[in-house]
Design an enzyme around this catalytic site. Structure first.
Site, short mmCIF file in Angstrom:
data_model
loop_
_atom_site.label_atom_id
_atom_site.label_comp_id
_atom_site.label_asym_id
_atom_site.label_seq_id
_atom_site.Cartn_x
_atom_site.Cartn_y
_atom_site.Cartn_z
N GLU A 295 -8.95 -11.60 -82.21
CA GLU A 295 -7.81 -10.90 -82.98
C GLU A 295 -6.68 -10.92 -81.97
OE1 GLU A 295 -7.75 -10.05 -86.07
OE2 GLU A 295 -9.54 -11.19 -86.08
N CYS A 329 -0.09 -4.53 -81.69
CA CYS A 329 -0.05 -5.76 -82.41
C CYS A 329 0.65 -5.68 -83.79
CB CYS A 329 -1.53 -6.10 -82.43
SG CYS A 329 -2.55 -5.27 -83.26
N1 LIG Z 1 -4.88 -8.30 -83.66
C1 LIG Z 1 -5.30 -7.38 -83.19
O1 LIG Z 1 -6.19 -6.59 -83.78
C2 LIG Z 1 -4.68 -6.89 -81.90
C3 LIG Z 1 -4.84 -5.57 -81.38
C4 LIG Z 1 -4.32 -5.12 -80.00
C5 LIG Z 1 -3.61 -5.78 -79.33
N2 LIG Z 1 -3.60 -7.34 -79.81
C6 LIG Z 1 -2.92 -8.26 -79.25
O2 LIG Z 1 -3.16 -8.05 -77.69
C7 LIG Z 1 -1.99 -8.52 -76.84
C8 LIG Z 1 -1.66 -7.38 -75.77
O3 LIG Z 1 -3.20 -7.02 -74.93
P1 LIG Z 1 -3.07 -7.56 -73.78
O4 LIG Z 1 -2.12 -7.72 -72.93
O5 LIG Z 1 -4.49 -6.85 -73.04
O6 LIG Z 1 -3.80 -9.03 -73.92
P2 LIG Z 1 -4.36 -10.32 -73.09
O7 LIG Z 1 -4.64 -11.50 -73.89
O8 LIG Z 1 -3.48 -10.29 -71.75
O9 LIG Z 1 -5.64 -9.64 -72.44
C9 LIG Z 1 -6.75 -9.37 -73.43
C10 LIG Z 1 -8.04 -9.20 -72.65
O10 LIG Z 1 -8.24 -10.58 -72.34
C11 LIG Z 1 -8.71 -10.54 -70.95
N3 LIG Z 1 -8.42 -11.99 -70.47
C12 LIG Z 1 -7.41 -12.44 -69.79
N4 LIG Z 1 -7.72 -13.71 -69.60
C13 LIG Z 1 -8.83 -14.12 -70.06
C14 LIG Z 1 -9.78 -15.24 -69.83
N5 LIG Z 1 -9.36 -16.45 -69.37
N6 LIG Z 1 -10.86 -15.05 -70.34
C15 LIG Z 1 -11.35 -14.05 -71.03
N7 LIG Z 1 -10.65 -12.82 -70.94
C16 LIG Z 1 -9.37 -12.73 -70.50
C17 LIG Z 1 -7.66 -9.45 -70.41
O11 LIG Z 1 -8.42 -9.00 -69.17
C18 LIG Z 1 -8.05 -8.31 -71.27
O12 LIG Z 1 -9.04 -7.64 -71.20
C19 LIG Z 1 -0.99 -8.35 -77.75
O13 LIG Z 1 -0.54 -9.75 -77.94
C20 LIG Z 1 -1.25 -7.79 -78.77
O14 LIG Z 1 -0.55 -8.25 -80.07
C21 LIG Z 1 -3.98 -7.70 -81.14
N1 LIG Z 2 -4.55 -0.97 -85.91
C1 LIG Z 2 -3.42 -0.76 -85.33
C2 LIG Z 2 -2.81 -1.80 -84.48
C3 LIG Z 2 -3.85 -2.29 -83.41
C4 LIG Z 2 -3.16 -3.45 -82.41
O1 LIG Z 2 -2.52 -3.16 -81.59
C5 LIG Z 2 -2.44 -0.46 -86.37
O2 LIG Z 2 -2.67 -0.56 -87.56
O3 LIG Z 2 -1.42 0.05 -86.14
#
Ligand SMILES: NC(=O)c1ccc[n+]([C@@H]2O[C@H](COP(=O)([O-])OP(=O)(O)OC[C@H]3O[C@@H](n4cnc5c(N)ncnc54)[C@H](O)[C@@H]3O)[C@@H](O)[C@H]2O)c1
Ligand SMILES: N[C@@H](CCC=O)C(=O)O
Length: 523
Positions: A295, A329
């Site tokens: 995600e 996100c």
């Molecule tokens: N779609 C969703 O449900 C959802 C929900 C929350 C956040 N997000 C997204 O997450 C991002 C913000 O979160 P973030 O800054 O923690 O993201 P990020 O991608 O920097 O990190 C996410 C996780 O991945 C790990 N990571 C980093 N490099 C890695 C690798 N090479 N292999 C495995 N793991 C690795 C990090 O330590 C962290 O635990 C935003 O883009 C946001 O939109 C998406």
């Molecule tokens: N589930 C949350 C977003 C999660 C991601 O950052 C919302 O619906 O706002």
């Protein structure tokens, strides 16, 4: 229906706390005071029943008061990650034989305990992630919801032959059962540091898998609080192994490991695509195709037509853009408004944004700090880019404070192809664009590589029908904000570069952590 299922109350969404009531305000202040005494501790890895302390540390700090250390967290090396993998493989052999109802029971107990200590979990997020009180409270409520929901879902899946029997064939007894996959790597983000971490981990575990939990490096202490809770409810050692570490070192090692059966990732597009690529390679000795749940990011937003309740639309735009400093996100970082009401909406958004006060979250300001130094620099850079791409109408730079504070910032008159309209900034920055009419606005909205959340404001039923069909996102809302999905009610996940559309908090989610086995017995 089995006896066990009969005794379980139907799933109900955890209510949010009303902090305008003096007793709730006092309870949160007490929790903040209590949790403050726990800050700065050494946090070990948990591998099986071993608690391992390492020299190498992740130092988690309060982004709103950078002199305050939240915890000094031991960091896994590749050797320790391997030890955790072997431990999880051994634990899987017994955990997979524990009945679904018994597995669910651990989640019910943990949800109960978390509910009792709700404000302590929220307080830790206020310190470690810079959430304000309602945002932290919603995060804790969602974590409780995930456990309550997935526990029931596992029981439901285990009773599938009763609820959705296979077609009868004379002389045969045919059954379908959902069995676990194996050892999974769980990689949550920092922005919902409790809810998403708990949801991803417990979904995998209640399905009968064992996991290696690599928490986000910005928020490992709240993740550890959850791991301790699972130990307290008696979850067998080795089912959840806690291995904070570097994404590049430990993450890549486990992603490419031949014994990794699945990876459950939530985070940025860049890291998600890297994991997707690495996980697709078959390592020597690997006997399965790794399953990936990824995600990722979003460039979400709100479309407003001229029939809409403009006041409600502007309120929703501001709430979606600036809730938790835009670090969701689902954050509505874009808005497209039809030209006949454009100026009115822009003025309303400007007024409402200027009322948001920035300050430390211990004191529950509307806007707190952004997550860390890197995010701070990146967001400020985007604000400078925005100054060349739109008309600055609110904010526009740093805010006062001993942390990573940024003013909620709004740019109007931004072209749909501008960088601040296309790239995920993940901070308090909103771009507003003008459209000729509602169809044009929807076209502009859809012009993105992402597809996570969106909202449409209108009073016209035909246009609403058109929007429901044409707006291409995993979570589409009508006449409300585009953040704040509730477990069970709004299964969550996005299209295109927003990920694999796993629909967390929905009926299909546990299928991603199981495999269906058909057995046919001749009678
Ligand atoms: N779609 C969703 O449900 C959802 C929900 C929350 C956040 N997000 C997204 O997450 C991002 C913000 O979160 P973030 O800054 O923690 O993201 P990020 O991608 O920097 O990190 C996410 C996780 O991945 C790990 N990571 C980093 N490099 C890695 C690798 N090479 N292999 C495995 N793991 C690795 C990090 O330590 C962290 O635990 C935003 O883009 C946001 O939109 C998406
Ligand atoms: N589930 C949350 C977003 C999660 C991601 O950052 C919302 O619906 O706002």
């Amino acid at each position: 229906m089995t006896t066990q299922t009969k005794n379980i109350a139907p799933y109900a969404i955890e209510p949010f706390t009303d902090f305008s009531l003096p007793e709730n305000k006092k309870a949160m202040e007490d929790a903040l005071a209590k949790v403050k005494t726990l800050l700065g501790r050494d946090i070990p890895l948990h591998i099986g029943s071993d608690k391992i302390t390492t020299e190498d540390r992740i130092v988690s700090i309060n982004p709103g008061n950078v002199d305050e250390v939240i915890g000094s967290v031991s960091k896994a090396s590749q050797e320790l990650a391997e030890k955790a993998m072997q431990t999880a493989l051994t634990a899987f052999e017994s955990w997979k034989k524990v009945s679904p109802a018994e597995r669910a029971e651990y989640l019910f107990k943990a949800a109960d305990l978390m509910r009792q200590r709700k404000h302590e979990f929220s307080a830790m997020m206020i310190y470690e992630a810079g959430k304000n009180w309602p945002e932290a409270d919603a995060d804790t409520a969602e974590a409780i919801d995930f456990m309550e929901y997935y526990a029931r879902e596992m029981i439901r899946l285990s009773e599938t032959n009763e609820h959705r029997p296979l077609t009868k064939v004379p002389g045969e007894d045919n059954k379908l059962s959902y069995i676990p996959l194996g050892v999974g790597v769980v990689i949550p983000p920092w922005n919902f540091p409790l809810a998403i971490c708990v949801g991803m981990t417990t979904a995998a575990v209640v399905s009968g898998n064992t996991v290696l939990l690599k928490p986000a490096s910005v928020t490992p202490v709240i993740a550890h609080m959850f791991v301790e809770l699972m130990e307290e409810v008696g979850l067998p050692a080795g089912v959840i192994n806690f291995i904070p570490g570097s994404g590049a070192e430990v993450g890549d090692y486990l992603t490419t490991h031949p014994k990794t059966r699945f990876i459950s990732f939530t985070g940025s597009k860049e890291v998600g695509l890297r994991i997707n690529r690495l996980a697709a390679e078959t390592a020597p000795g690997q006997i399965w195709i790794k399953r990936l749940v990824a995600e990722m990011g979003g460039k979400d937003g709100i479309v407003v037509d001229e029939t809409a309740d403009l006041e409600a639309a502007a309120t929703a735009i501001v709430a979606s853009a600036f809730g938790f400093q835009g670090q969701k996100c689902s954050a509505g970082s874009r808005a497209f408004v039809v030209e006949s009401v454009y100026d009115q909406v822009v003025t309303l958004v400007e007024e409402k944004t200027k009322k948001l006060v920035v300050g430390p979250q211990e004191q529950n300001f509307a806007i707190g700090p952004v997550s860390d130094k890197n995010a701070y620099a990146k967001i400020l850079e985007y604000i400078e880019i925005g100054k060349g791409e739109g008309r600055l109408i609110a904010g526009g730079g740093k805010a006062e404070g001993n942390g990573y504070y940024i003013q909620p910032t709004v740019f109007a008159d931004v072209d749909g192809r501008a960088r601040i309209m296309q790239e995920e900034i993940f901070g308090p920055v909103l771009a507003i664009g003008k459209a000729k009419d509602y169809k044009h606005a929807i076209e502009l909205f859809n012009d993105t590589e992402y597809g996570l959340t969106g909202a449409f404001f209108s009073r016209d039923e035909d246009r609403i029908s058109y929007a429901l069909e044409e707006i291409h996102v995993g979570n589409l809302y009508i006449n409300r904000k585009c953040t704040g999905a509730l477990v069970g009610a709004h299964p969550f996940g996005g299209f295109n570069m927003s990920g694999t559309d796993s629909k967390a908090g929905g009926h299909d989610y546990l299928l991603l952590f199981t495999q269906a086995k058909m057995t046919s017995r001749k009678l």
